[in-house]
Design a protein around this motif. Structure first.
Motif, mmCIF file in Angstrom:
data_model
loop_
_atom_site.group_PDB
_atom_site.id
_atom_site.type_symbol
_atom_site.label_atom_id
_atom_site.label_comp_id
_atom_site.label_asym_id
_atom_site.label_seq_id
_atom_site.Cartn_x
_atom_site.Cartn_y
_atom_site.Cartn_z
ATOM 1 N N UNK A 160 0.859 -1.188 0.000
ATOM 2 C CA UNK A 160 0.000 0.000 0.000
ATOM 3 C C UNK A 160 0.893 1.234 0.000
ATOM 4 N N UNK A 161 0.761 2.055 -1.024
ATOM 5 C CA UNK A 161 1.660 3.191 -1.231
ATOM 6 C C UNK A 161 1.334 4.394 -0.356
ATOM 7 N N UNK A 162 0.202 4.347 0.364
ATOM 8 C CA UNK A 162 -0.165 5.464 1.233
ATOM 9 C C UNK A 162 -0.907 4.917 2.449
ATOM 10 N N UNK A 163 -0.182 4.547 3.478
ATOM 11 C CA UNK A 163 -0.792 3.986 4.686
ATOM 12 C C UNK A 163 -1.576 5.027 5.494
ATOM 13 N N UNK A 164 -1.352 6.302 5.233
ATOM 14 C CA UNK A 164 -2.009 7.357 6.014
ATOM 15 C C UNK A 164 -3.523 7.345 5.870
ATOM 16 N N UNK A 165 -4.059 6.819 4.756
ATOM 17 C CA UNK A 165 -5.509 6.822 4.563
ATOM 18 C C UNK A 165 -6.133 5.441 4.780
ATOM 19 N N UNK A 166 -5.413 4.529 5.448
ATOM 20 C CA UNK A 166 -5.927 3.184 5.695
ATOM 21 C C UNK A 166 -6.703 3.074 7.005
ATOM 22 N N UNK A 167 -6.807 4.140 7.755
ATOM 23 C CA UNK A 167 -7.469 4.130 9.054
ATOM 24 C C UNK A 167 -8.333 5.379 9.187
ATOM 25 N N UNK A 168 -9.503 5.190 9.762
ATOM 26 C CA UNK A 168 -10.390 6.340 10.021
ATOM 27 C C UNK A 168 -11.168 6.078 11.311
ATOM 28 N N UNK A 169 -11.595 7.130 11.971
ATOM 29 C CA UNK A 169 -12.416 6.972 13.167
ATOM 30 C C UNK A 169 -13.397 8.126 13.277
ATOM 31 N N UNK A 170 -14.438 7.903 14.050
ATOM 32 C CA UNK A 170 -15.438 8.931 14.304
ATOM 33 C C UNK A 170 -16.025 8.722 15.701
ATOM 34 N N UNK A 171 -16.583 9.767 16.258
ATOM 35 C CA UNK A 171 -17.169 9.713 17.590
ATOM 36 C C UNK A 171 -18.648 10.028 17.539
ATOM 37 N N UNK A 172 -19.419 9.320 18.345
ATOM 38 C CA UNK A 172 -20.855 9.544 18.490
ATOM 39 C C UNK A 172 -21.144 9.736 19.981
ATOM 40 N N UNK A 173 -21.857 10.785 20.311
ATOM 41 C CA UNK A 173 -22.253 11.026 21.697
ATOM 42 C C UNK A 173 -23.582 10.347 21.968
ATOM 43 N N UNK A 174 -23.628 9.533 23.040
ATOM 44 C CA UNK A 174 -24.854 8.843 23.442
ATOM 45 C C UNK A 174 -25.321 9.459 24.748
ATOM 46 N N UNK A 175 -26.576 9.917 24.755
ATOM 47 C CA UNK A 175 -27.138 10.568 25.935
ATOM 48 C C UNK A 175 -28.234 9.712 26.543
#
Length: 176
Positions: A160-175
């Motif tokens: 993979x020539x660009x490992x920087x875009x192989x991971x992503x994350x996001x946050x969800x607030x649960x109330x």
């Protein structure tokens, strides 16, 4: 050298370790694994693993989750997109999604997935240059918290020539 310390492994038990390596070039990647223990407790063993790195491509992953905030026991939908930016087709592609604690998996848009512990794993085969695949799944949060969801993409036998875009994350607030 990488050492896994299994000092507390009890008699007649087993342990599984996972080591993920990123190849630096197309060609052969060979790893030698050696296991050893106290005399009389364990028979030493060695195994050799060779992986052929046949092509290069740039896989990327993006994701989003909605709604946020969400109430306990309502549902959150996650959208995950995997794209092959090229220059070659990527084969045996795998997307791993780490499900946070405190959620129940309710619905998955694909049939080619498995659940292993807290990981939702999609195996979607080959992905041609410029093509993306979209996956969607829904979870039900059971506790009020900040849910962090992450996804990573990879392919066997691929540089993979660009490992920087192989991971992503996001946050969800649960109330409550």
């Amino acid at each position: 050298d990488i050492v896994f310390d299994l000092t507390n492994l009890i008699y007649n038990a087993s342990a599984q370790m996972t080591l993920t390596l990123q190849p630096a070039a197309v060609g052969f990647m060979t790893n030698n694994f050696f296991a050893d223990g106290e005399p009389g407790d364990f028979t030493a063993s060695t195994s050799l693993v060779t992986q052929v790195i046949t092509t290069e491509a740039d896989l990327g992953v993006s994701l989003s989750g909605f709604p946020s905030p969400v109430m306990v026991n309502d549902q959150v939908t996650y959208n995950v997109t995997v794209t092959n930016f090229g220059p070659n087709t990527a084969t045996t592609c795998t997307l791993t999604n780490s499900l946070p604690t405190g959620v129940i998996l309710k619905n998955v848009s694909a049939t080619n997935y498995t659940v292993s512990g807290s990981n939702l794993i999609f195996n979607f085969g080959a992905l041609a240059v410029g093509v993306n695949t979209n996956l969607q799944f829904t979870v039900q949060p059971t506790v009020a918290t900040n849910l962090t969801f992450s996804a990573s993409v990879g392919s066997t036998g691929l540089l993979d020539t660009n490992m920087a875009n192989n991971f992503a994350s996001t946050n969800i607030t649960v109330q409550k």
